[in-house]
Design an enzyme around this catalytic site. Structure first.
Site, PDB file in Angstrom:
ATOM      1  N   GLN A 237      57.851  33.861  32.812  1.00  0.00           N
ATOM      2  CA  GLN A 237      57.351  35.234  32.904  1.00  0.00           C
ATOM      3  C   GLN A 237      58.500  36.242  32.931  1.00  0.00           C
ATOM      4  O   GLN A 237      58.278  37.442  32.820  1.00  0.00           O
ATOM      5  CB  GLN A 237      56.478  35.413  34.158  1.00  0.00           C
ATOM      6  N   ARG A 384      48.123  36.993  40.310  1.00  0.00           N
ATOM      7  CA  ARG A 384      47.475  38.146  39.703  1.00  0.00           C
ATOM      8  C   ARG A 384      47.363  39.321  40.669  1.00  0.00           C
ATOM      9  O   ARG A 384      46.293  39.899  40.872  1.00  0.00           O
ATOM     10  CB  ARG A 384      46.095  37.803  39.174  1.00  0.00           C
ATOM     11  N   CYS A 385      48.486  39.629  41.299  1.00  0.00           N
ATOM     12  CA  CYS A 385      48.522  40.833  42.108  1.00  0.00           C
ATOM     13  C   CYS A 385      49.980  41.207  42.259  1.00  0.00           C
ATOM     14  O   CYS A 385      50.853  40.411  41.968  1.00  0.00           O
ATOM     15  CB  CYS A 385      47.908  40.627  43.484  1.00  0.00           C
ATOM     16  N   GLU A 760      46.088  43.655  37.517  1.00  0.00           N
ATOM     17  CA  GLU A 760      45.902  42.932  38.763  1.00  0.00           C
ATOM     18  C   GLU A 760      44.933  43.599  39.728  1.00  0.00           C
ATOM     19  O   GLU A 760      44.463  42.979  40.677  1.00  0.00           O
ATOM     20  CB  GLU A 760      47.274  42.723  39.399  1.00  0.00           C
TER      21      GLU A 760
END
Lengths: 806, 151
Positions: A237, A384-385, A760
């Protein structure tokens, strides 16, 4: 304007720029199965690696016998810590300032830990050889409870830290303690709580779960011994950060390392960290001189590759009798597993958890987070935050509900009463953030109206009466959430990872015929960057999005950036894109003025061209300007049309939203049905409404999974109980609720195009909405708090404990 | 994990007890048993091939008997390792009770399982163990009563 010039609206539409529901350009290959993922990479002579992993959660390694494995035809090598030690690669730094074993050095600290790395001619031989490696273990006492980990006589987990009373984030007070992180004003907060009208107190647990991307982690390492260049394709990522860290660890000069992130099948934070598989593949390729591929399987991914959450959040919130919040106190016990491998900015060992005052104007607050070691897998990534923001949002949104119960007040009214008002922005929170913008009341009112909140409450009350009269066995729960996120890390002045500043970048080249390529320091894992970044650029430089290629992920070609996670791509790289576009436009303006034989100030921008002020029929389109930039000698202007921007954001962005979940619960079976889910997001300027909707659907579905069934559970022996998709809940189309999306637009005042990031938000907002709905269904029976995940059995148990089964 | 059951075997108690101490009978009765050797009167070593869901492995293990209460009652403890597939350790209490010419065999076993085996989730392991135990006693019972009919 002459007759031949289409009107402004038509020309704007042709660009497919900001605000257009442009179809995702990536999907042409993804929907045809033509993506190119790490496991699709096949190089001549490539070898395959596979790990011997520990079946024990805590054990001493007495011996490792790899002779039988080495004797198996097709096995090239078996690496152990002893082989890596001379290279000083048997341990590696984590992103959180700790160190982690690459291969077990003397002992293992969690089930699934990497013990040996087998390299073989193919995947099958590697798997067979793994079974032939004989490891003799001596079991040690296992710690899976973070509270027991801090007992004076608790087993010592990290023998390598013996005698070290100072960690990466300050003093350690116990052999299994990692750090204490404090924010806010403790004395003032405790004083307010001591004299408050009402204080609600609760332990809120956000259980351990896992990002579980459909594509697991993996890499192909290829050391070219002729030119000395190392190329690594991987599920990264943050490819540029990987290159720098790889150079620092290995001593290979950075220009001799090329990191490539090809298509990535979902990341969700799981692919931010550095894993032993990467190091072992690189070493194996250096040793053998041929490429080495390592791709973990599903069980390996779930049990050993970065988990998320696992925060025990003890809260106290105080208010006046009429519901005005006066103070918030929070203590977190953070279970980090065997090594502290959180991927947080260096100065934030608990991420941005100090956003836990949420959307509310809370005058004083105090927060302390204690990180501890246990015999569980390392990780603690932002699933996902933004960093620990989901935990913070869940905490405050539960505390608000608990306070509403204590006050006997409607939870929607309590929220509205305490929101930060529009005129208070920029707002300085008690725990140190400067919220850039917001309009919470408008969003809240819109949401309540959209679901007919009053009508729902009446229906709920009627249902309750029917339940008590024996007419039904189903209850209704209304789950409210108003969340504020903090994303877009971030300003280099306070955000770095391992010393790497968290700016991002964009480099644009306009081709002579008026199309373009833009390269960014980020990397899409499904977010649709190739679609949306082209749209930002289209609006900035007047070249249709369809004529712009967006490229990311190859460190030899893309400009340096810190990658994609924490909803930072649009706030940071998106800003860099707009700024680089503006540099292009500035040069284009000079070229246009020369071509039109007027002064620079006498031309003005008009969608896709520069026109002479007051004479719109005299213009030069971007296509014409691009051609001239390369092919016409213009005095004082060098040829070409390129720009690069490195953007260091002045502040974070603060997206927010109002989510409401209406759930029906069957008291006898514990089953639930999400009857309605309304998600209002305010992510500032909306680049592509269709992509936003897709992001909200995906994020809310992950939130649904987490709240209603997904977890990484351990038994007392430290066995992972959910290491397959049979036990780890991933919703399919069958379970996934229907979502209604909505929006308000409050642009970020400091972002070049006012965008805030949205990928997110739906995970941050939906988890408390689902959980609050479950709690709300049982509120009138005296339930204040029960822990997630709310699977059928736990809901049934709650009903049972409340005496609802007669 | 805990297992509990009782079965009726058509053979007198002393024969059942003797059979439980006969490596040949046990080897034939234990599903997947490849080797079973008596190391001493109270110690056995075994090699058993097992398949639990997707995990297939050969377990090497050791069993110790406590025969202080024999033939009415005896205790077993053991542990086995299947390499990467995981490990198991546990114990069982077996009771034999005369019922005319037949014998009622009761057992209560408890086992801790670790590694890949455990990760598959309790429900699969418990049901597999139950099935294996059932198979064992079915085989055992058939072997003991058949032997009796022949003699």
């Amino acid at each position: 304007m002459n007759e031949m010039t289409p009107p402004k609206t038509e020309r704007t539409a042709a660009l497919k720029g900001l605000g257009t529901a442009r179809k995702r350009v990536e999907d042409a290959r993804f929907t045809q199965g033509k993506g190119n993922y790490v496991d699709d990479i096949k190089l001549p002579g490539m070898l395959f690696g596979d790990f011997v992993r520990s079946p024990y959660a805590h054990a001493r390694i007495k011996s490792i016998d790899a002779e039988k494995a080495k004797a198996l035809p097709g096995v090239i090598a078996v690496l152990t810590a002893a082989d890596l030690a001379p290279l000083k690669l048997h341990w590696m730094p984590t992103l959180a300032g700790d160190v982690q074993m690459v291969l077990a050095d003397g002992k293992v600290l969690f089930q699934g830990q990497e013990v040996a790395f087998v390299v073989a001619e193919n995947r099958y031989i590697a798997a067979d050889a793994v079974e032939l490696v004989e490891v003799d273990y001596e079991e040690l006492p296992v710690l899976v409870d973070p509270f027991k980990a801090e007992a004076p006589d608790a087993p010592v987990l990290r023998e390598d830290l013996a005698g070290k009373s100072e960690g990466a984030h300050g003093p350690r007070r116990h052999h299994n303690h990692i750090f204490t992180w404090e924010q806010g004003d403790r004395d003032a907060t405790e004083k307010v709580l001591a004299s408050a009208d009402v204080v609600a107190e609760e332990m809120v647990y956000y259980h351990r779960t896992h990002p579980c991307p459909l594509e697991t982690c993996g890499c192909v390492a290829s050391m070219d011994k002729v030119n000395g260049k190392l190329t690594v394709w991987g599920t990264f990522q943050a490819p540029h950060a990987v290159r720098t860290v790889a150079s620092l660890i290995s001593g290979i000069a950075e220009h001799n390392i090329r990191i490539i992130s090809p298509d990535i099948g979902g990341g969700f934070g799981n692919k931010v960290g550095v894993y032993p598989g990467y190091i072992c593949s690189i070493v194996a390729s250096i040793v053998t001189g041929v490429p080495v591929k390592w791709v973990e399987d599903r069980m390996e991914n779930l049990m050993a590759t970065a988990f998320a959450r696992d925060y025990w959040m003890k809260g106290r919130i105080s208010a006046t009798k009429d519901g005005r919040i006066t103070g918030l106190w929070c203590h977190v016990t953070a279970d980090h597993g065997a090594f502290d491998a959180c991927a947080d900015p260096t100065k934030f060992p608990a991420g941005f958890f100090n956003i836990c005052t949420g959307s509310y104007d809370i005058p004083v607050a105090y927060l302390a987070v204690d990180g501890v070691y246990t015999n569980k897998a390392p990780g603690g990534v932002a699933y996902r935050c933004s960093f620990r923001v989901t935990e913070a949002a869940y905490f405050i949104e539960r505390m608000i509900e608990v306070l509403a119960i204590k006050l006997g007040m409607d939870a929607a009214e309590l929220r509205a009463k305490n929101f930060i008002r529009k005129d208070q922005f920029p707002y300085h929170s008690a725990l140190g953030w400067e919220y850039d913008s917001g309009d919470y009341h408008t969003a809240w009112d819109k949401a309540l109206k959209a679901v007919d909140y009053e009508g729902l409450r009446k229906e709920q009350a009627q249902r309750l009466e029917d339940f008590k009269a024996g007419k039904t066995r189903r209850l209704i729960g209304i789950g409210l959430t108003h969340f504020t996120e903090i994303v877009g890390a971030g300003p280099v002045k306070n955000c770095d990872i391992l010393g790497l500043g968290m700016f991002d970048s964009c480099e644009i080249r306009i081709h002579p015929t008026g199309s373009a390529i833009a390269r960014l320091g980020t990397i899409s894992q499904g977010q649709g960057h190739a679609t949306t970044f082209a749209q930002i650029l289209a609006s900035e430089i007047g070249i249709p999005a369809d004529d712009i290629t967006v490229e990311e992920g190859d460190t030899d070609t893309a400009p340096y950036g810190l990658g994609t996670y924490g909803s930072r791509s649009t706030p940071v790289a998106g800003a860099a894109t707009a700024m680089a576009g503006r540099k292009i436009r500035a040069k284009a303006q000079m070229i246009a003025a020369y071509l039109l034989e007027v002064h620079d100030d006498d031309v003005e921008w008009d969608v896709d061209r520069f026109a002479v002020k007051g004479a719109p029929e005299r213009f030069k389109t971007m296509k014409e300007i691009a051609f001239a930039a390369y092919n016409q000698a213009i005095p004082g202007i060098e040829p070409g049309l390129e720009a690069v921007s490195y953007y260091d954001p002045p502040n974070m962005t603060y997206p927010f939203g109002a989510y409401i979940c209406v759930m029906e619960i069957d008291v006898d079976t514990g089953e639930h049905e999400v009857r309605q889910f309304y998600a209002l997001d305010d992510c500032g300027t909306r680049i592509n409404p269709m992509i936003i909707e897709g992001q909200v659907h995906g994020g809310a579905t992950e939130g649904y999974a987490i709240a209603m069934g997904q977890e990484m559970a351990y038994d007392d022996m430290g066995n992972v109980k959910n290491a397959t998709l049979m036990d780890f809940f991933l919703p399919t189309a069958w379970e996934t609720p229907h979502y209604t999306t909505d929006f308000t637009v409050t642009p970020s005042p400091h972002h070049p195009i006012g965008a805030k990031g949205v990928g997110e938000s739906p995970n941050v907002g939906s988890v408390p909405a689902f959980s609050n709905a479950v709690h709300d269904a049982f509120r009138s029976f005296g339930l204040t708090q029960t822990h997630m995940p709310h699977d059928h059995w736990r809901i049934w148990r709650t009903a049972h404990e409340l005496g609802l089964h007669g | 994990m805990e297992l509990k059951d009782e079965i009726r075997i058509e053979a007198p108690k002393h024969e059942v007890y003797a059979a439980l101490n006969d490596p040949e009978v046990l080897k034939a009765a234990i599903p997947g048993c490849q080797e079973l050797n008596k190391v001493s009167d109270t110690e056995l070593e075994a090699k058993v091939a097992l398949k639990v869901g997707p995990v297939k492995a050969t377990f090497g293990g050791k069993v110790t008997l406590d025969t202080a209460g024999a033939p009415d009652r005896f205790l077993l403890t053991g542990e086995g390792s299947g390499g990467v597939a995981g490990f198991a350790k546990g114990g069982a209490e077996v009771e034999l009770e005369e019922d005319g010419n037949a014998t009622i065999l009761r057992y209560a076993a408890r086992a801790d399982v670790g590694g890949k085996l455990a990760m598959l989730g309790g429900r699969l392991i418990a049901s597999t163990a139950q099935k294996l135990a059932g198979q064992f006693f079915e085989n055992f019972s058939a072997k003991v009563s058949a032997g009796r009919r022949i003699s």
